[in-house]
Motif scaffolding. Structure first.
Motif, short mmCIF file in Angstrom:
data_model
loop_
_atom_site.label_atom_id
_atom_site.label_comp_id
_atom_site.label_asym_id
_atom_site.label_seq_id
_atom_site.Cartn_x
_atom_site.Cartn_y
_atom_site.Cartn_z
N SER A 12 85.32 47.12 79.19
CA SER A 12 83.87 47.09 79.16
C SER A 12 83.35 45.76 79.65
O SER A 12 84.05 44.76 79.62
N GLU A 133 82.00 51.28 81.13
CA GLU A 133 83.31 51.38 80.49
C GLU A 133 84.14 52.38 81.28
O GLU A 133 83.65 53.44 81.66
N SER A 142 87.25 57.87 84.64
CA SER A 142 85.97 58.25 84.03
C SER A 142 85.19 56.97 83.72
O SER A 142 85.71 56.06 83.09
N ASN A 144 81.89 55.54 81.89
CA ASN A 144 80.72 55.68 81.02
C ASN A 144 79.72 54.60 81.41
O ASN A 144 80.06 53.42 81.45
N TYR A 145 78.49 55.01 81.69
CA TYR A 145 77.49 54.05 82.15
C TYR A 145 76.23 54.11 81.29
O TYR A 145 75.88 55.14 80.72
N ASN A 146 75.57 52.99 81.19
CA ASN A 146 74.29 52.87 80.49
C ASN A 146 73.45 51.86 81.26
O ASN A 146 73.84 50.71 81.41
N LYS A 198 72.03 57.27 81.06
CA LYS A 198 73.28 57.14 80.33
C LYS A 198 74.12 58.38 80.55
O LYS A 198 73.60 59.50 80.53
N GLY A 199 75.41 58.20 80.79
CA GLY A 199 76.25 59.37 81.02
C GLY A 199 77.65 58.97 81.44
O GLY A 199 78.07 57.82 81.27
N THR A 200 78.37 59.95 81.99
CA THR A 200 79.75 59.74 82.43
C THR A 200 79.93 60.28 83.84
O THR A 200 79.46 61.37 84.16
#
Length: 234
Positions: A12, A133, A142, A144-146, A198-200
Protein backbone atom coordinates in the motif's frame (compact mmCIF):
# COMPACT_ATOMS: atom_id res chain seq x y z
CA UNK A 1 15.90 13.40 -36.15
CA UNK A 2 13.39 14.61 -33.60
CA UNK A 3 10.56 12.98 -34.25
CA UNK A 4 5.07 -5.50 -9.63
CA UNK A 5 4.74 -7.98 -5.76
CA UNK A 6 4.85 -11.60 -4.48
CA UNK A 7 1.89 -14.01 -4.45
CA UNK A 8 -0.84 -13.11 -1.95
CA UNK A 9 1.15 -10.17 -0.58
CA UNK A 10 -0.27 -6.69 -0.20
CA UNK A 11 1.49 -3.39 -0.75
CA UNK A 12 0.00 0.00 0.00
CA UNK A 13 0.96 3.61 -0.48
CA UNK A 14 -0.25 6.37 1.78
CA UNK A 15 -2.04 9.24 0.11
CA UNK A 16 -0.92 12.85 0.29
CA UNK A 17 -1.20 16.00 -1.76
CA UNK A 18 2.45 16.98 -2.02
CA UNK A 19 3.67 18.19 -5.38
CA UNK A 20 4.56 15.52 -7.94
CA UNK A 21 6.02 15.20 -11.42
CA UNK A 22 4.79 12.52 -13.81
CA UNK A 23 7.07 12.36 -16.85
CA UNK A 24 5.53 10.62 -19.87
CA UNK A 25 8.16 9.91 -22.52
CA UNK A 26 7.15 9.06 -26.09
CA UNK A 27 9.99 7.15 -27.70
CA UNK A 28 10.90 4.49 -30.26
CA UNK A 29 13.76 2.13 -31.03
CA UNK A 30 13.51 3.34 -34.65
CA UNK A 31 14.33 6.97 -33.82
CA UNK A 32 18.00 7.99 -33.70
CA UNK A 33 17.21 10.94 -31.41
CA UNK A 34 15.54 8.73 -28.80
CA UNK A 35 18.41 6.85 -27.10
CA UNK A 36 19.74 10.01 -25.37
CA UNK A 37 16.24 10.71 -24.05
CA UNK A 38 15.85 7.11 -22.87
CA UNK A 39 19.16 7.36 -21.00
CA UNK A 40 18.25 10.72 -19.48
CA UNK A 41 14.88 9.49 -18.22
CA UNK A 42 16.60 6.43 -16.74
CA UNK A 43 19.04 8.74 -14.97
CA UNK A 44 16.20 10.89 -13.64
CA UNK A 45 14.26 7.83 -12.50
CA UNK A 46 17.27 6.60 -10.51
CA UNK A 47 18.08 10.02 -9.09
CA UNK A 48 14.53 10.75 -7.93
CA UNK A 49 13.54 7.22 -6.90
CA UNK A 50 12.68 8.35 -3.35
CA UNK A 51 10.92 11.54 -4.45
CA UNK A 52 7.47 12.25 -5.90
CA UNK A 53 8.83 11.89 -9.44
CA UNK A 54 7.55 9.15 -11.76
CA UNK A 55 8.65 8.09 -15.23
CA UNK A 56 6.56 6.30 -17.85
CA UNK A 57 8.05 5.45 -21.28
CA UNK A 58 5.56 4.79 -24.07
CA UNK A 59 6.98 3.21 -27.23
CA UNK A 60 4.96 4.48 -30.19
CA UNK A 61 4.40 2.53 -33.41
CA UNK A 62 4.72 5.14 -36.19
CA UNK A 63 8.44 4.40 -36.54
CA UNK A 64 7.82 0.70 -37.09
CA UNK A 65 7.66 1.02 -40.88
CA UNK A 66 11.01 2.79 -41.13
CA UNK A 67 13.09 -0.39 -41.17
CA UNK A 68 12.77 -1.65 -37.59
CA UNK A 69 9.78 -2.74 -35.52
CA UNK A 70 10.07 -1.76 -31.87
CA UNK A 71 9.16 -4.81 -29.78
CA UNK A 72 7.60 -2.55 -27.12
CA UNK A 73 5.58 -0.38 -29.52
CA UNK A 74 1.83 -0.08 -29.16
CA UNK A 75 -0.71 1.75 -31.34
CA UNK A 76 -2.62 2.76 -28.20
CA UNK A 77 0.41 4.75 -27.05
CA UNK A 78 0.52 6.59 -30.39
CA UNK A 79 -3.16 7.42 -29.92
CA UNK A 80 -2.42 8.73 -26.44
CA UNK A 81 0.27 11.00 -27.84
CA UNK A 82 -2.16 12.32 -30.47
CA UNK A 83 -4.64 13.07 -27.68
CA UNK A 84 -1.98 15.12 -25.92
CA UNK A 85 -1.29 17.01 -29.18
CA UNK A 86 -4.93 18.09 -29.15
CA UNK A 87 -4.88 19.00 -25.44
CA UNK A 88 -1.69 21.04 -25.81
CA UNK A 89 -2.42 22.42 -29.27
CA UNK A 90 0.95 21.17 -30.53
CA UNK A 91 0.98 19.15 -33.73
CA UNK A 92 2.57 17.25 -35.34
CA UNK A 93 3.62 14.69 -32.75
CA UNK A 94 7.30 13.77 -32.49
CA UNK A 95 9.83 11.66 -30.62
CA UNK A 96 11.41 11.98 -28.16
CA UNK A 97 8.69 14.00 -26.42
CA UNK A 98 8.21 14.28 -22.65
CA UNK A 99 4.99 15.60 -21.16
CA UNK A 100 5.03 16.57 -17.48
CA UNK A 101 1.78 16.29 -15.50
CA UNK A 102 -0.21 16.46 -18.73
CA UNK A 103 0.44 20.21 -18.96
CA UNK A 104 3.74 20.97 -20.69
CA UNK A 105 5.84 19.20 -23.32
CA UNK A 106 9.63 19.08 -23.70
CA UNK A 107 12.14 17.58 -26.10
CA UNK A 108 13.10 14.46 -24.18
CA UNK A 109 16.86 14.85 -24.49
CA UNK A 110 17.05 18.44 -23.20
CA UNK A 111 18.14 17.88 -19.61
CA UNK A 112 18.08 21.45 -18.31
CA UNK A 113 14.53 22.05 -19.54
CA UNK A 114 13.32 18.76 -18.08
CA UNK A 115 14.87 19.45 -14.70
CA UNK A 116 13.29 22.90 -14.63
CA UNK A 117 9.95 21.30 -15.50
CA UNK A 118 10.30 18.80 -12.66
CA UNK A 119 11.18 21.55 -10.21
CA UNK A 120 8.15 23.58 -11.27
CA UNK A 121 5.80 20.59 -11.00
CA UNK A 122 7.04 19.66 -7.52
CA UNK A 123 6.35 23.20 -6.29
CA UNK A 124 2.61 22.81 -6.90
CA UNK A 125 0.13 20.91 -4.72
CA UNK A 126 -1.62 17.82 -6.08
CA UNK A 127 -5.37 18.29 -6.47
CA UNK A 128 -6.24 14.61 -6.04
CA UNK A 129 -5.05 11.98 -3.55
CA UNK A 130 -4.81 8.32 -4.46
CA UNK A 131 -4.52 5.17 -2.36
CA UNK A 132 -3.54 1.90 -4.07
CA UNK A 133 -3.19 -1.64 -2.75
CA UNK A 134 -2.09 -4.49 -4.99
CA UNK A 135 -2.30 -8.27 -4.64
CA UNK A 136 -0.93 -10.71 -7.20
CA UNK A 137 -2.82 -13.72 -8.50
CA UNK A 138 -1.43 -16.31 -10.90
CA UNK A 139 -1.62 -14.28 -14.13
CA UNK A 140 -3.01 -10.96 -12.95
CA UNK A 141 -2.84 -8.24 -10.32
CA UNK A 142 -5.83 -6.90 -8.42
CA UNK A 143 -5.63 -3.21 -7.56
CA UNK A 144 -7.80 -1.78 -4.81
CA UNK A 145 -8.09 1.97 -5.35
CA UNK A 146 -9.52 4.92 -3.45
CA UNK A 147 -9.46 8.37 -5.04
CA UNK A 148 -10.30 11.73 -3.48
CA UNK A 149 -10.40 15.23 -4.95
CA UNK A 150 -11.05 14.32 -8.58
CA UNK A 151 -12.43 16.57 -11.31
CA UNK A 152 -15.88 16.13 -12.86
CA UNK A 153 -14.65 13.96 -15.74
CA UNK A 154 -11.59 12.23 -14.34
CA UNK A 155 -10.29 8.71 -14.82
CA UNK A 156 -7.78 6.42 -13.16
CA UNK A 157 -5.05 4.93 -15.34
CA UNK A 158 -3.00 1.95 -14.20
CA UNK A 159 0.32 1.34 -15.95
CA UNK A 160 2.19 -1.96 -15.74
CA UNK A 161 5.82 -0.89 -16.02
CA UNK A 162 8.92 -2.92 -16.86
CA UNK A 163 11.77 -1.17 -15.07
CA UNK A 164 14.60 -1.97 -17.50
CA UNK A 165 15.35 -3.76 -20.76
CA UNK A 166 17.98 -3.89 -23.49
CA UNK A 167 17.37 -4.38 -27.22
CA UNK A 168 19.78 -5.33 -29.98
CA UNK A 169 18.57 -3.22 -32.91
CA UNK A 170 19.57 -4.63 -36.28
CA UNK A 171 17.97 -2.21 -38.76
CA UNK A 172 16.65 1.32 -39.06
CA UNK A 173 18.21 4.55 -37.74
CA UNK A 174 19.70 2.75 -34.71
CA UNK A 175 21.05 -0.25 -36.65
CA UNK A 176 23.76 -2.27 -34.89
CA UNK A 177 23.22 -0.59 -31.52
CA UNK A 178 22.27 -2.09 -28.17
CA UNK A 179 19.69 0.24 -26.65
CA UNK A 180 18.82 0.57 -22.97
CA UNK A 181 15.22 1.27 -21.98
CA UNK A 182 13.75 2.32 -18.64
CA UNK A 183 10.25 2.42 -17.15
CA UNK A 184 8.66 0.81 -20.20
CA UNK A 185 4.86 0.87 -20.14
CA UNK A 186 3.77 -2.64 -21.10
CA UNK A 187 0.07 -2.21 -20.39
CA UNK A 188 -2.17 0.77 -19.66
CA UNK A 189 -5.64 0.22 -18.24
CA UNK A 190 -8.29 2.91 -17.75
CA UNK A 191 -10.81 2.91 -14.91
CA UNK A 192 -13.86 5.17 -15.20
CA UNK A 193 -14.36 7.01 -11.92
CA UNK A 194 -17.80 8.44 -12.74
CA UNK A 195 -19.51 5.44 -11.15
CA UNK A 196 -17.38 5.45 -8.01
CA UNK A 197 -14.09 6.66 -6.60
CA UNK A 198 -13.41 3.38 -4.81
CA UNK A 199 -13.18 -0.14 -6.19
CA UNK A 200 -11.03 -2.94 -7.56
CA UNK A 201 -9.44 -3.30 -11.00
CA UNK A 202 -7.79 -6.43 -12.41
CA UNK A 203 -4.80 -6.21 -14.75
CA UNK A 204 -3.40 -9.09 -16.81
CA UNK A 205 0.35 -9.58 -16.44
CA UNK A 206 2.87 -9.62 -19.33
CA UNK A 207 4.35 -13.03 -20.12
CA UNK A 208 7.80 -12.09 -18.86
CA UNK A 209 6.51 -10.53 -15.63
CA UNK A 210 8.58 -10.89 -12.48
CA UNK A 211 8.00 -9.13 -9.18
CA UNK A 212 11.41 -7.46 -8.99
CA UNK A 213 11.50 -6.24 -12.57
CA UNK A 214 8.06 -4.62 -12.75
CA UNK A 215 5.88 -2.14 -10.87
CA UNK A 216 2.46 -0.53 -11.18
CA UNK A 217 2.03 3.24 -11.38
CA UNK A 218 -1.47 4.66 -11.04
CA UNK A 219 -2.46 8.21 -11.89
CA UNK A 220 -5.64 10.27 -12.09
CA UNK A 221 -6.17 12.31 -15.26
CA UNK A 222 -8.79 14.88 -16.26
CA UNK A 223 -10.29 13.48 -19.47
CA UNK A 224 -11.28 16.95 -20.73
CA UNK A 225 -7.92 18.70 -20.36
CA UNK A 226 -5.36 15.89 -20.06
CA UNK A 227 -4.03 17.34 -16.79
CA UNK A 228 -2.70 14.81 -14.27
CA UNK A 229 -4.29 15.33 -10.85
CA UNK A 230 -2.40 12.82 -8.72
CA UNK A 231 -0.11 9.77 -8.96
CA UNK A 232 1.10 6.86 -6.82
CA UNK A 233 3.40 3.87 -7.23
CA UNK A 234 2.44 0.42 -5.96
Amino acid sequence: MLFFLSVNSIFSQNSDKKGFALLELYTSEGCSSCPPADELLGKIQNEYRDKNVYVLAYHVDYWDKQGWKDIFSNADFTKRQYNYAQFLGKEPIYTPQVIINGKTDYIGSQETSLRNGIKSALSKTASASLNLEASQNENSISINYNVEGTSKNSRLLLAVVQKEAKSNVRRGENANRVLSHYQIVRQLQTVNLNKGKKGTATISLPKNYNALGFEVIGFVQDADSGVILGVKRV
